[in-house]
Design a protein around this motif. Sequence first.
Motif, PDB file in Angstrom:
ATOM      1  N   ILE A  10      -7.112  10.315   8.087  1.00 52.31           N
ATOM      2  CA  ILE A  10      -5.900   9.672   8.592  1.00 52.31           C
ATOM      3  C   ILE A  10      -5.700  10.055  10.053  1.00 52.31           C
ATOM      4  CG2 ILE A  10      -3.392   9.504   8.390  1.00 52.31           C
ATOM      5  CD1 ILE A  10      -3.649  10.088   5.427  1.00 52.31           C
ATOM      6  N   SER A  53      -2.522   5.334  10.968  1.00 53.66           N
ATOM      7  CA  SER A  53      -1.122   5.146  10.567  1.00 53.66           C
ATOM      8  C   SER A  53      -0.288   5.011  11.833  1.00 53.66           C
ATOM      9  CB  SER A  53      -0.640   6.360   9.751  1.00 53.66           C
ATOM     10  OG  SER A  53       0.750   6.259   9.490  1.00 53.66           O
ATOM     11  N   SER A  85       4.251  15.257  10.347  1.00 53.76           N
ATOM     12  CA  SER A  85       2.916  14.758  10.018  1.00 53.76           C
ATOM     13  C   SER A  85       2.669  14.738   8.516  1.00 53.76           C
ATOM     14  CB  SER A  85       1.850  15.622  10.705  1.00 53.76           C
ATOM     15  OG  SER A  85       1.927  15.499  12.101  1.00 53.76           O
ATOM     16  N   VAL A  89       1.231  11.592   6.221  1.00 52.99           N
ATOM     17  CA  VAL A  89       0.061  11.671   5.345  1.00 52.99           C
ATOM     18  C   VAL A  89       0.417  11.283   3.913  1.00 52.99           C
ATOM     19  CG1 VAL A  89      -1.608  13.272   4.311  1.00 52.99           C
ATOM     20  CG2 VAL A  89      -1.143  13.359   6.772  1.00 52.99           C
ATOM     21  N   VAL A 106      -8.088  14.856   1.990  1.00 52.62           N
ATOM     22  CA  VAL A 106      -7.580  14.103   3.133  1.00 52.62           C
ATOM     23  C   VAL A 106      -7.766  14.927   4.395  1.00 52.62           C
ATOM     24  CG1 VAL A 106      -5.209  14.926   2.729  1.00 52.62           C
ATOM     25  CG2 VAL A 106      -5.604  12.860   4.103  1.00 52.62           C
ATOM     26  N   LEU A 108      -6.713  15.098   8.375  1.00 48.37           N
ATOM     27  CA  LEU A 108      -5.824  14.613   9.432  1.00 48.37           C
ATOM     28  C   LEU A 108      -6.502  14.842  10.781  1.00 48.37           C
ATOM     29  CD1 LEU A 108      -2.955  13.544  10.196  1.00 48.37           C
ATOM     30  CD2 LEU A 108      -2.300  15.930  10.496  1.00 48.37           C
ATOM     31  N   ILE A 191      -1.560  18.563  -0.920  1.00 50.66           N
ATOM     32  CA  ILE A 191      -0.620  17.839  -0.061  1.00 50.66           C
ATOM     33  C   ILE A 191       0.562  17.317  -0.875  1.00 50.66           C
ATOM     34  CG2 ILE A 191      -0.319  15.729   1.305  1.00 50.66           C
ATOM     35  CD1 ILE A 191      -1.748  17.834   2.896  1.00 50.66           C
TER      36      ILE A 191
END
Length: 236
Positions: A10, A53, A85, A89, A106, A108, A191
């Motif tokens: 992301i 995003s 942030s 996410v 994931v 970032l 997350i």
Amino acid sequence: MYNDKKILAIIPARGGSKGIPHKNIMDICGKPLIAYSIEAAKKSKYIDYTLVSTDDIEIKEVGLKHGAEVPFLRPESISNDVAKSIDVVIHAIDFLKDEEKEFDYVLLLQPTSPLRTYEDVDNAIETLMSNGEESLVSLCEVDENPVIMRTIENNKLKPIMEFKGDNLRRQELPKVYIFNGALYLNKVSMILNDKCFVNEKTIPYIMDRKKSVDIDNIIDAKLVALILKENGQCLK
């Protein structure tokens, strides 16, 4: 994918920027800033899906042009100056889940860290997977050690960090690191459950200071352009 684990990248890039207008798509050596992070994810051996995003239509178009997926425009509630942030996410994970796209990990990638490479992405993934932990964050060694820093209270010096030793020779000081903002890699379950990127079990991925420049102002941008030029990576 790494060992049957699907990995989502992301890249958060809102339109508003106080320091540099439209910073995330400003020209850096012939390419928009965000393109460097998209390319790092797209060249990775392990990233399955690269998502930008954003709340900005122009950034969306740039993201699509450079090969990222931009399946939505981010809601204003997570696009303002105080947006976190982690919320960005989680929003992306939930959106993709509704589209029947689910991932195990994931990553970032902040677009303001253009000197982070696809090799860093792959090395970070391999490091986390081989250690069997839930999260990894990139850091670099600080230039000015906090051991030699002081605050002033009641006109007296007070150490920021205690250090027991006979002297303060720089070579003998403990190494200290700072988050450089380039890489945050987590299990999706962490997350969603903990709503954080870093906890007491997070492992480090150490990066060189030269690759850790985070563009916050025009001076940072000029420094990055100079480094890219020295590396033969400038397109103009």
